[in-house]
Design an enzyme around this catalytic site. Structure first.
Site, PDB file in Angstrom:
ATOM      1  N   ASP A 186      -6.439  -2.381   3.273  1.00 29.32           N
ATOM      2  CA  ASP A 186      -5.654  -3.303   2.552  1.00 29.32           C
ATOM      3  C   ASP A 186      -5.925  -4.669   3.077  1.00 29.32           C
ATOM      4  O   ASP A 186      -5.135  -5.697   2.989  1.00 29.32           O
ATOM      5  CB  ASP A 186      -4.012  -2.967   3.060  1.00 29.32           C
ATOM      6  CG  ASP A 186      -3.794  -1.493   2.782  1.00 29.32           C
ATOM      7  OD1 ASP A 186      -4.188  -1.270   1.436  1.00 29.32           O
ATOM      8  OD2 ASP A 186      -3.399  -0.714   3.552  1.00 29.32           O
ATOM      9  N   THR A 217      -2.204   1.282  -4.733  1.00 27.91           N
ATOM     10  CA  THR A 217      -2.787   2.670  -3.931  1.00 27.91           C
ATOM     11  C   THR A 217      -3.935   2.913  -4.409  1.00 27.91           C
ATOM     12  O   THR A 217      -4.451   2.890  -5.699  1.00 27.91           O
ATOM     13  CB  THR A 217      -1.632   3.344  -3.939  1.00 27.91           C
ATOM     14  OG1 THR A 217      -2.215   4.676  -3.155  1.00 27.91           O
ATOM     15  CG2 THR A 217      -1.410   3.928  -5.341  1.00 27.91           C
ATOM     16  N   GLY A 218      -4.881   3.443  -3.536  1.00 27.70           N
ATOM     17  CA  GLY A 218      -6.003   4.261  -4.112  1.00 27.70           C
ATOM     18  C   GLY A 218      -5.833   5.544  -4.420  1.00 27.70           C
ATOM     19  O   GLY A 218      -6.720   6.182  -4.766  1.00 27.70           O
ATOM     20  N   GLU A 261      -7.807  16.024   7.285  1.00 25.35           N
ATOM     21  CA  GLU A 261      -8.699  16.673   7.921  1.00 25.35           C
ATOM     22  C   GLU A 261      -7.998  17.671   9.016  1.00 25.35           C
ATOM     23  O   GLU A 261      -8.112  18.900   9.055  1.00 25.35           O
ATOM     24  CB  GLU A 261      -9.886  16.146   8.546  1.00 25.35           C
ATOM     25  CG  GLU A 261     -10.817  15.547   7.447  1.00 25.35           C
ATOM     26  CD  GLU A 261     -12.263  15.030   8.560  1.00 25.35           C
ATOM     27  OE1 GLU A 261     -12.141  15.020   9.679  1.00 25.35           O
ATOM     28  OE2 GLU A 261     -13.024  15.031   7.449  1.00 25.35           O
ATOM     29  N   ARG A 283      -5.277   4.143  -7.973  1.00 25.51           N
ATOM     30  CA  ARG A 283      -6.931   4.235  -7.862  1.00 25.51           C
ATOM     31  C   ARG A 283      -7.663   2.979  -7.752  1.00 25.51           C
ATOM     32  O   ARG A 283      -8.706   2.660  -8.642  1.00 25.51           O
ATOM     33  CB  ARG A 283      -7.463   5.053  -9.143  1.00 25.51           C
ATOM     34  CG  ARG A 283      -6.909   6.229  -9.473  1.00 25.51           C
ATOM     35  CD  ARG A 283      -8.347   7.259  -8.757  1.00 25.51           C
ATOM     36  NE  ARG A 283      -7.857   8.695  -9.058  1.00 25.51           N
ATOM     37  CZ  ARG A 283      -7.948   9.373  -8.154  1.00 25.51           C
ATOM     38  NH1 ARG A 283      -8.109   9.024  -6.738  1.00 25.51           N
ATOM     39  NH2 ARG A 283      -7.574  10.832  -8.431  1.00 25.51           N
ATOM     40  N   PHE A 298     -17.776  11.511   4.387  1.00 25.05           N
ATOM     41  CA  PHE A 298     -16.839  11.080   3.295  1.00 25.05           C
ATOM     42  C   PHE A 298     -17.172   9.599   3.100  1.00 25.05           C
ATOM     43  O   PHE A 298     -17.424   8.696   4.010  1.00 25.05           O
ATOM     44  CB  PHE A 298     -15.400  11.226   3.776  1.00 25.05           C
ATOM     45  CG  PHE A 298     -14.653  10.802   2.723  1.00 25.05           C
ATOM     46  CD1 PHE A 298     -14.252  11.733   1.727  1.00 25.05           C
ATOM     47  CD2 PHE A 298     -13.864   9.428   2.756  1.00 25.05           C
ATOM     48  CE1 PHE A 298     -13.288  11.260   0.802  1.00 25.05           C
ATOM     49  CE2 PHE A 298     -13.249   9.135   1.842  1.00 25.05           C
ATOM     50  CZ  PHE A 298     -12.732  10.200   0.811  1.00 25.05           C
ATOM     51  N   ASP A 355       0.765  -1.182   0.163  1.00 21.89           N
ATOM     52  CA  ASP A 355       0.037  -0.100  -0.055  1.00 21.89           C
ATOM     53  C   ASP A 355       0.658   1.182   0.177  1.00 21.89           C
ATOM     54  O   ASP A 355       2.062   0.830   0.122  1.00 21.89           O
ATOM     55  CB  ASP A 355      -0.862  -0.174   1.213  1.00 21.89           C
ATOM     56  CG  ASP A 355      -1.798   1.419   1.471  1.00 21.89           C
ATOM     57  OD1 ASP A 355      -2.161   1.527   0.413  1.00 21.89           O
ATOM     58  OD2 ASP A 355      -1.893   1.563   2.378  1.00 21.89           O
ATOM     59  N   LYS A 356       0.492   2.232  -0.326  1.00 17.98           N
ATOM     60  CA  LYS A 356       1.218   3.270  -0.368  1.00 17.98           C
ATOM     61  C   LYS A 356       1.056   4.380   1.117  1.00 17.98           C
ATOM     62  O   LYS A 356       2.006   4.355   1.789  1.00 17.98           O
ATOM     63  CB  LYS A 356       0.933   4.287  -1.637  1.00 17.98           C
ATOM     64  CG  LYS A 356       1.961   5.528  -1.652  1.00 17.98           C
ATOM     65  CD  LYS A 356       1.720   6.232  -2.766  1.00 17.98           C
ATOM     66  CE  LYS A 356       0.442   7.360  -2.762  1.00 17.98           C
ATOM     67  NZ  LYS A 356       0.592   8.400  -1.420  1.00 17.98           N
ATOM     68  N   ARG A 404      -0.963  15.217  -2.013  1.00 12.86           N
ATOM     69  CA  ARG A 404      -2.220  14.797  -2.016  1.00 12.86           C
ATOM     70  C   ARG A 404      -3.059  16.005  -2.216  1.00 12.86           C
ATOM     71  O   ARG A 404      -3.070  16.939  -1.539  1.00 12.86           O
ATOM     72  CB  ARG A 404      -2.625  13.993  -0.763  1.00 12.86           C
ATOM     73  CG  ARG A 404      -1.971  12.744  -0.364  1.00 12.86           C
ATOM     74  CD  ARG A 404      -2.309  12.541   1.129  1.00 12.86           C
ATOM     75  NE  ARG A 404      -3.278  12.021   1.321  1.00 12.86           N
ATOM     76  CZ  ARG A 404      -3.924  10.642   1.486  1.00 12.86           C
ATOM     77  NH1 ARG A 404      -2.926   9.721   1.103  1.00 12.86           N
ATOM     78  NH2 ARG A 404      -5.071  10.463   1.704  1.00 12.86           N
TER      79      ARG A 404
END
Lengths: 361, 1488
Positions: free
Chosen positions: B1029, B889-890, B700, B999, B742, B427-428, B809
């Site tokens: 994950d 990664t997403g 956030e 993504r 979210f 994962d990132k 990001r």
């Protein structure tokens, strides 16, 4: 653990769980054992490191081998096959079961005199004393003189457990097949007269067997009384209490019997039969010359291609004659030495490159 | 209590969670205090209650029982479980076979001994585990809590286990919730309470829970006795994020129940004085417990292979037995008729016929040879693995001081898999990066604010990181916290920290940890908290504030602002309020900062809406009301600094920063202080008070902190209002109408508020740029305004791309103004959606989509997620080790690519294939194209065998399958994972050096892993930290969780949990290798040992008529494996180190031996078996010949053989053992002594026992026999001579890399120390992405070049580098040892570096004598031709620049040149090139 949170956390419930004011951390101990840093010898097997081992093995083994070989060669041994399969053999006549008792005589010549104590063995070949069902077929309790086992032998003895409703003593296949040839030795004197050679019956079995493992049934009665209620094994001619006239060598503690009961490891084996004790220092025990072997031929081995031998042998510190060990030591030592040389060459040839060698994949 | 309709109740005896019900999956819960509906007859108080209890039996009570057994059920149940193991059944079968008289080989009781021993050991282990479970259960069951008692009409103390469904429980602050409870009343006037779910999911932030609607309106205190409502809810399930149901009040009204109403067991109540609730689920039906699936059981690859070989052994055993049986049949036939004396007839006197004899012999042989299937193997492996786990846990190098956590092994039985990993799926966010979000830059209304000062500040943090070690004085430099440390535990921890600082020198980590501890707040390190504002933007914000202040009492104050200022204002408002951040104050234990306002809950009904939105109502002026009751919120500079002072280093830092940049004097702090000065005097004492933000996600918090730096501070949040402090304007309270949270599908969140200044209804949306940009109000190109908007958007988009390239990001902030009518219209549907019971999520989703359209773009933010320490180095090492690293990664493509560059997953001089396809067909076409391209580049590599093949060590970039890198986005991935394309995709991916999937959804992640695992038959490792994950972690062969910030789900699902990504290096390369090599060698040794031992027995069969006789005493036979020869191999299996850790780390390519299964593969197995056969021949025939035709008896002959076997085993083990510690010596000595002691005692113990062998005095006799000694000396030596010779030969002529590694370490023991120190301790200074000051012009090429050149400065420590590579682009990567890297050149200034690189490069890599020094200091010529492929995300395939391509082509041919020996064959022909490389690299390593 099925419960992933533990009770203590629940109670004081500190969120990211600061170490609660104590100096306790989860830091592992920095000890050699826990960090796997124990001092260690780390041999690396290369030609260079290993070749001394080979030379050392060679240098140790070859002398040992020579020593053993010489010792073994000094042992005098003579083997006489008296099975009688050869029609020319004097014992040929005994092959037929009708001739009972059959006595045959074989003469032989000792080229060299036998010094020291001489051991007289009988040897059997192709006799599977190590056969599984055979090995099991005995009752140690009975042989130890246990009165209850005497009258009620172990089931392992089947089918030689009872005969005509009487317990067999000693029971089992081993006892039943006991070797029962009688061997006598005569020296042919200068005037062709036969001088019997004293064969000692006692002292051929292990001391522990004779004194601990094998015991006659308890009591002070004559042996016959003590064995009352039992019957002799099927193949035997005489009951067990008549094996010898000597009270001390009769019954279960008869040494021939004890020796027989120690089942041989391999199908070709020998068993100690008699001792010929050295008389004095001046005369050899068995001087060179001609001898007669007188055999009371009872034991049928021909039917299953067995062989019977009589062996006379002196012994050394190594035991009986055995050229193998010496040769094996010498061979292994030589091979080792040779391999050492090979490694030496290789090491010499590749040393330079291996010194600079690095990990390359 | 729950009362089912009678029929249903009857049919519910099943275990919880598995019950089926005819009338749906609902549970009905009533108050225990009310009489049940069926029991109208007035009975005594006690009687109905007891009845109820009786009736409630089918419901789980709150007693926790995780034990498997009771005292009575233990034996049968445990045995039953143990017999699920096939091996156990087999052994018991064998043992029972012994009871058959015709077959038995041993004394039946004796044969059972080993099986019983094994069973007993396992049972004891189970018992102990169960007992410890019982104890912890007991402890939990006896926790106390307040339960309402009907008899006493008040809350009384009860144990947890006594709580039942339907009970009313009162909880106080900081209590742990004992069951799943529906919240009915809260001391909070809003009917809210906060819970902390750290126990459940590890997230430390507070979650808000709400009293059930209908009860929140109650004015008086909640009285359980009056509770008559009936609750209908779902059956117990394990979904933590969902709870649905409804409550039917006495008057027939219904209200929905949601997860916001449910307090989950295991959570902790915070911030709320007391709550009351009714128990809905208890005990094992609570969601927390249903989520506990217990430990996982995986079977390692080695074990699978081993099982396969066990089957071979079974086959061998059967063959041997069969051979024996036939032999025995023939033997019986031969002697049957011959009246042989030794023949033992059947008990009835008839002689045994050959066929049954053969059958008996077969069975007996199986018993005799059963040793071949090692009964102790399984137990030994378990023991070794437990020890390995212990050592991994104890490794101090895997201990993370910052978080005080060491590596956890959650799976006990796959340690050796760590040594065989071929693919890493990472994962990132949070895995490669720290997941500590730092606000970096933003753009508002099309204007970029680059926040240079902020960048500098961040740079200094890094500098601090690396320098602190030298600077921080040893003594307790940490001032006592004083008033600020309100939390008792914090204070305590703090003191201990400062006292401890004396002892330890690891002060950097210490300081960090202190800072972490002082900030109990989630996700807020000081680095994240202080944002240095951009002066331009700050000025604008102030101007805006001034304007608004002057215009605040006018009708439309915002109209007075220019559009830009208005955007800025909205932008910050959105940053401040468009989130779910909770404000707490550290003074009271998490006491909520409360600003009451007369408004009630959010708009819940239309009437409510109409009532509240009548224009007559004035909402302004609330600020004064609010501020009166507020505990001070202000954060004057002084107090801020004093807070900072707690972190000693940071204080200095701040001072230095202040001195260095005069800007600080006029920055936000001071102005904020000015701005708030008046208010502070009004609000009164507690000037040191500080606000804490608790956010659900780190971004956030970062945004809120950023807004606060612009003096737009969030000071209070209730569920219906948000208070914001603004300069000049003071406190503004926004009425919060709705929060649309979210979710990962919408990728955005929104809040609906009423603006206090304009009274308008505004929607603020914050979300991923890809979605938000599509939701913008389409603007006409006609008018100027529209054109301006277009321009702003395109500019913003450009900046967004830029941010992404920088690895930031990105988030877009947008706004929508709703008219009252629109809002009413939307509200109507939204309320419907909210109250729907079925399909609620879907409806809410639709509702949210309706709201979030026609947005007006305000701006965008760039948040930096910093790389974790040591990530690039770790990745480089892992790659050198031959691991393929895929990042799944997403995140968006640009960000992902950039992070990949930063962590050296992608090289700038290599090709990147980008796969972005819009459709299935396009995807296929692209794949084909790529494949053709890849193959044309590397014609030799089409076979695809390279992925596991050897490659020359030297150029690490080629160490894995060289070639291009693949970047694929989520959509294309979805196409590529289709059945018809997956092969192509996989084939392409296999050729690629690294693969980057952006993504991607959690499901896709797991699909990719599954695909690689099943199709390539490769060992996969997945590492991740978040809930997304989990699926991937579960699918992979080895799942690693990072116990980081994102909660514990990943850790819970993982097999191993590491604190940081960099620990993966040591875990895999050192421990993985060791575990694999140890276990592989041990398993092989086991097979060898058993085969050899069985061989002895088998050869004997030729001399005993195949009668299954054994010359070895049955005791030796049975206990040989278990006792005499087991300890040494265990010690070796646990402690042996074929190569030291230092060498392994320095030469990661040694890891490949595990990947290629070099230690244990079929060939090795069979060689081993052949050697075993040979050795058994020697060990049998030397005693055979030595005792041939002698008067020895069978067991007197068998004992030397046993002794010979023991010596041979030990010597063999000696050859195999690489490290001899005193434990090894002791174990070997112990084995020998044990054997002789046992033999002597056994042989002396009983004269008549142990038939048939009856070995009385055998050993004693043998001890006096010289032949015994000579055989014991001769046979082992003869047996092992060939092995030793071939080992030596192979070690000299064709040494394996591992052997070379050992030789290397031996020759130069000190060399590997120093690098290790740095590799563990070292932290890379000068993050590449930190910008030097003044370099403001932004161009891709420059960014890249900066990156590239700073990479040079960082340098990886590579022990050996390809001499050929010296002149080539890839040489950029090499050279500078990391020690040099720690020198302070953090700002990445070229000149200072160019002074050192020449000598450094030569020193670092002297092997490359051909290498020019320029390669290190060259100002990166490549980027000018380097085109960043990811900038436009269209359908295109980027083949890199010509140069890059050429470079790679060259590399291909080179990589494929020498080593075709991937199957481990030591072809002599392959040595010359190898040697050539060796020579140069040898010198290389020598220099370190």
């Amino acid at each position: 653990m099925a419960m992933n949170y533990n009770a203590k956390d629940e109670v004081d419930g500190g969120p990211p769980c600061p170490p609660g004011g104590t100096a306790k951390t989860r830091r592992p101990d920095n000890t050699a054992f826990k960090q796997q840093r124990l001092p260690a010898w780390q041999p690396i097997l290369t030609a260079g490191t290993v070749l001394p081992t080979f030379f050392i093995i060679g240098l140790i083994f070859i002398p040992i081998g020579i020593g053993i070989f010489v010792t073994s060669n000094n042992i005098r041994e003579i083997e006489i096959d008296y099975t009688g399969t050869d029609p020319s053999s004097p014992c040929y006549k005994c092959l037929s079961p009708n001739v009972t008792p059959c006595i045959c005589t074989i003469n032989f010549t000792l080229d060299q005199s036998f010094e020291g104590n001489v051991f007289m063995y009988y040897g059997l070949s192709n006799f599977y004393q190590n056969h599984r069902r055979y090995v099991k077929s005995r009752d140690d309790g009975q042989l130890n003189g246990d009165p209850s086992a005497l009258l009620n032998p172990s089931k392992e003895c089947e089918p030689y457990r009872r005969n005509e409703d009487k317990p067999i003593a000693p029971c089992g296949a081993i006892a039943n097949s006991m070797f029962n040839d009688t061997l006598e030795l005569f020296q042919v004197g200068n005037a062709s007269d036969l001088m019997p050679i004293t064969l000692k019956k006692k002292g051929i079995a292990w001391w522990t067997d004779k004194n601990v493992k094998f015991r006659n049934p308890p009591g002070t009665d004559p042996l016959e009384e003590r064995f009352k209620g039992t019957t002799k094994p099927v193949n035997w001619v005489k009951p067990v209490y008549m094996l010898d006239s000597d009270e001390d060598n009769n019954g279960f503690i008869n040494e021939d019997f004890i020796v027989w009961m120690r089942t041989a490891a391999l199908p070709t084996f020998r068993k100690l039969y008699r001792l010929i004790e050295r008389k004095n220092d001046l005369h050899p025990t068995l001087p060179a010359g001609r001898y007669y072997l007188n055999i009371t031929y009872n034991y049928p081995v021909h039917s299953f291609d067995g062989r019977k031998r009589m062996i006379l042998s002196t012994i050394s510190w190594m035991g009986g004659k055995n050229p193998f060990l010496g040769i094996a030591y010498i061979t292994i030592g030589s091979i080792s030495f040779l391999l050492g040389v090979v490694l030496l060459v290789i090491n010499h040839k590749y040393r330079n490159s291996s010194n600079t060698a690095d990990i390359t994949i | 209590m729950e009362r089912e309709p009678a029929a249903a109740a009857a049919e519910e005896p099943g275990p919880p969670g598995r019950r089926r019900r005819r009338e749906g999956r609902m549970r009905t819960v009533r108050s225990n205090l009310q009489p049940p509906p069926g029991a109208e007859e007035p009975a005594g108080k006690g009687a109905p209650r007891r009845r109820l209890r009786g009736g409630a039996q089918h419901l789980a009570d709150n007693r926790l029982k995780t034990t498997k057994y009771t005292l009575l059920s233990f034996l049968p149940k445990n045995l039953f479980e143990q017999f699920h193991r096939l091996a156990n059944v087999y052994f018991v079968f064998i043992a029972l076979l012994n009871f058959v008289p015709a077959v038995n080989a041993f004394q039946p009781g004796l044969a059972l001994a080993p099986v019983l021993f094994i069973l007993a050991v396992t049972a004891f282990k189970d018992l102990w585990e169960d007992y410890s479970r019982h104890r912890s259960d007991h402890e939990i069951n006896h926790l106390g809590c307040l339960v309402f008692s009907r008899e006493e009409e008040q809350y009384v103390n009860r144990f947890w286990k006594e709580i039942r469904v339907g009970d009313f429980v009162r909880l106080r602050c900081n209590e742990t919730i004992p069951a799943d409870i529906l919240l009915l009343s809260s001391s909070d006037p809003d009917g809210l309470c906060h819970i902390e779910t750290a126990n459940l999911d590890g997230e430390t932030n507070l979650k808000q829970r709400q009293v059930v609607r209908g009860f929140s309106e109650l004015v008086s205190e909640f009285n359980p006795l009056t509770f008559t409502s009936i609750i209908e809810c779902e059956k117990p399930n394990n979904d933590l994020t969902r709870f649905r149901g409804c409550i039917i009040h006495g008057n027939g009204k219904k209200a929905g129940l949601y997860k916001e109403n449910l307090l989950l067991r295991g959570c902790t109540l915070r911030n709320t004085e007391a709550v009351v609730g009714i128990v809905i689920y208890a005990g094992h039906e609570t969601k927390a417990l249903l989520n506990n699936s217990g430990p996982r059981y995986k079977r390692s690859r080695l074990e699978r292979q081993m099982n396969c070989d066990v089957l071979w052994c079974v086959l061998l055993l059967i063959c041997m037995s069969l051979f024996s049986a036939i032999g025995h049949g023939l033997w019986v036939q031969r002697y049957q008729e011959k009246k042989s004396l030794f023949d033992v007839p059947e008990s009835d006197g008839t002689s045994l016929s050959p066929v049954p004899a053969a059958v008996y012999s077969f069975l007996t042989m199986i018993i005799v040879l059963q040793v071949l299937i090692p009964i102790s193997l399984y137990v030994s492996i378990e023991i070794v693995k437990v020890c390995q786990v212990y050592f991994i846990n104890q490794d101090i190098e895997l201990y993370d001081e910052e978080t005080d956590s060491q590596l956890q092994c959650r799976a006990l039985n796959i340690t050796e898999d760590l040594g065989q990993i071929q693919y890493i799926f990472s994962d990132k966010t949070g895995t490669l990066t720290e997941n500590k979000m730092v606000f970096r830059r933003c753009t508002v209304s099309g204007i970029e604010y680059s926040h240079d000062a902020n960048a500098q500040r961040l740079a200094r943090y890094q500098e601090a990181d690396s320098e602190e070690e030298e600077v921080v004085p040893r003594g307790g430099s940490l001032p006592p916290r004083g008033a600020a440390g309100g939390h008792p535990s914090t204070r305590a921890a703090h003191q201990s920290q400062s006292s401890r600082a004396h002892r330890r020198t690891g002060s950097r980590a210490e300081a960090r940890r202190v800072s972490m501890l002082t900030e109990l707040t989630a996700f807020s390190s000081p680095m994240e908290k202080d944002v240095t504002p951009d002066p331009k933007l700050l000025e604008k914000v102030r101007e805006c504030g001034r304007c608004l202040a002057s215009a605040r009492h006018q009708e439309h104050p915002l109209d007075h602002l220019s559009p830009e200022l208005s955007d800025i204002f909205d932008f910050f408002i959105a940053l401040t309020i468009c989130n779910t951040v909770v404000v707490t104050s550290p003074d009271q234990p998490r006491q909520k900062v409360r600003v009451r306002f007369e408004l009630k809950s959010p708009v819940k009904t239309i009437e409510d809406f109409l009532r509240r939105f009548t224009p007559s109502r004035l909402t302004l002026g609330s600020s004064s009301v609010g501020s009166a009751s507020v505990a001070a919120k202000s954060t004057p500079k002084a107090s801020l600094l004093s807070t900072l002072a707690n972190d000693g280093a940071l204080l200095r830092l701040e001072e230095r920063l202040g001195a260095g940049t005069p800007r600080l004097a006029s920055n936000g702090y001071s102005s904020a202080a000015d701005g708030w000065a008046a208010e502070r005097s009004a609000t009164g004492p507690e000037p040191r008070a500080e606000l804490r933000y608790e956010a659900e996600s780190p971004d956030e918090a970062a945004l809120v902190h950023a807004a606060r730096a612009y003096s737009c501070a969030l000071v209070g949040r209730l569920h219906d209002q948000v208070s914001v402090e603004l300069p000049h304007l003071g406190r503004l309270t926004f009425e919060l109408l709705h929060t649309l949270g979210f979710d990962s599908i919408r990728k955005r969140m929104s809040v609906v508020i009423r603006h206090p200044l304009t009274d308008e209804i505004n929607v603020y949306t914050k979300g991923a740029d890809s979605v938000v940009m599509d939701l913008l109000l389409p603007c006409s190109t006609d008018d100027a305004r529209g054109r301006h908007q277009m321009k702003i958007r395109s500019k913003t988009q450009n900046y967004l791309n830029l941010y992404a390239v920088e690895g930031l990001r990105t988030l877009c902030i947008a706004k929508r103004v709703l008219s009252k009518e629109e809002y009413a219209c939307w509200l109507q549907s939204h309320l419907e959606a909210e109250s729907a019971v079925d399909n609620r999520e879907e409806l809410l989703f639709q509702s949210a989509i309706r709201l979030e359209t026609n947005l007006h773009l305000l701006g965008a933010t760039g948040i930096e997620d910093r790389l974790q320490d040591g990530v690039p180095e770790t990745i480089a090492k892992l790659r050198q080790a031959g691991l393929q690293i895929w990042v799944l990664t997403g995140d968006k493509q640009e960000t992902a690519v950039n992070i990949a560059h930063a962590c050296k997953l992608l090289d700038h001089d290599e090709e990147v294939i980008t796969l972005n396809a819009e459709s299935q067909e396009a995807c296929e076409a692209l794949l084909d194209q790529c494949l053709r391209y890849v193959q044309s580049c590397s014609p030799q590599r089409t076979a695809g065998s390279l992925s596991v093949g050897f490659a020359p060590l030297c150029s690490p970039s080629e160490a894995t399958a060289s070639g291009p890198s693949l970047v694929i986005d989520g959509r294309s991935l979805a196409y590529a994972l289709q059945k018809n394309l997956e092969d192509k995709f996989l084939f392409l991916a296999k050729q690629c050096r690294s693969v980057l999937c952006c993504r991607s959804t959690p499901l896709q992640k797991s699909m990719v892993v599954k695909l690689v695992r099943s199709k390539l038959k490769a060992m996969t490792l997945a590492i991740g930290d978040g809930a997304n994950d989990v699926s991937m972690i579960q699918v992979a062969d080895v799942g690693v969780g990072i116990s980081g910030q994102e909660g514990m789900q990943a850790v819970m699902a993982s097999d191993f949990a590491v604190p940081k990504f960099r620990y993966l290096e040591r875990l895999l390369i050192v421990h993985g290798h060791w575990c694999y090599s140890r276990l592989a060698n041990m398993v092989l040794y086991f097979f060898y040992k058993n085969t050899m031992f069985v061989g002895l027995l088998f050869w004997f069969q030729f001399y005993c008529g195949f009668s299954a006789s054994a010359m070895i005493d049955q005791w030796y036979l049975i206990f040989f494996n278990l006792l005499f020869s087991s300890l040494p191999q265990l010690v070796t299996g646990v402690l042996d180190k074929d190569v030291t850790a230092d060498v392994l780390l320095a030469e990661p390519q040694l890891y490949r031996s595990g990947q290629n299964m070099e230690e244990y593969r079929p060939r090795t197995f069979w060689l081993n078996m052949a050697d075993a056969a040979f050795q058994s021949l020697v060990c049998f025939f030397i005693p055979y010949l030595a005792y041939y035709d002698s008067d020895t008896d069978i067991f007197t002959w068998g004992t030397p053989i046993t002794a010979v076997a023991l010596f041979t085993f030990l010597l063999h083990l000696g050859i195999e053992t690489k490290t001899w510690t005193w434990l090894n010596w002791t174990a070997c000595g112990f084995s020998v002594i044990l054997f002789f002691t046992v033999a002597l005692i056994y042989n002396a113990s009983c004269a008549t026992c142990y038939p048939p062998s009856n070995p009385y005095w055998t050993m004693q006799t043998l001890m006096g026999d010289p032949v015994f000694y000579s055989v014991c000396l001769l046979a082992p030596v003869a047996a092992l001579l060939p092995r030793l010779f071939f080992k030596a030969l192979q070690g000299t002529l064709f040494p394996t890399p591992l052997q070379l590694g050992r030789q290397l370490a031996k020759r130069s023991p000190g060399k590997f120390r120093a690098p290790r120190e740095t590799s563990v301790r070292g932290h890379i200074p000068g993050e590449a992405r930190t910008k030097p000051p003044g370099q403001r012009s932004i161009s891709v090429a420059q960014a890249v070049s900066r990156d590239c050149s700073s990479r040079v400065s960082r340098g990886t420590w590579q022990p050996a580098c390809s001499p050929e590579a010296g002149g080539e682009p890839s040489a950029v990567d090499m050279g500078v040892p990391r020690r040099e890297g720690t020198l302070p050149d953090r700002l990445g200034s070229q000149p200072s570096r160019s002074s050192s690189p020449g000598p450094v490069a030569v020193e670092g890599c002297p092997g490359g004598s051909r290498m020019k020094p320029m390669s290190a200091s060259r100002p990166a010529p490549l980027p000018s031709v380097f085109s960043v492929p990811s900038l436009s995300s269209l359908n295109w395939m980027s083949s890199l620049s010509l140069v890059g391509g050429l470079g790679s082509v060259l590399q291909f041919s080179r990589s494929s040149l020498p080593m075709d020996k991937h199957d481990g064959d030591f072809l002599p022909s392959s040595t010359p090139p190898e040697r050539d490389l060796c020579g140069s690299s040898g010198q290389t390593t020598d220099c370190f």
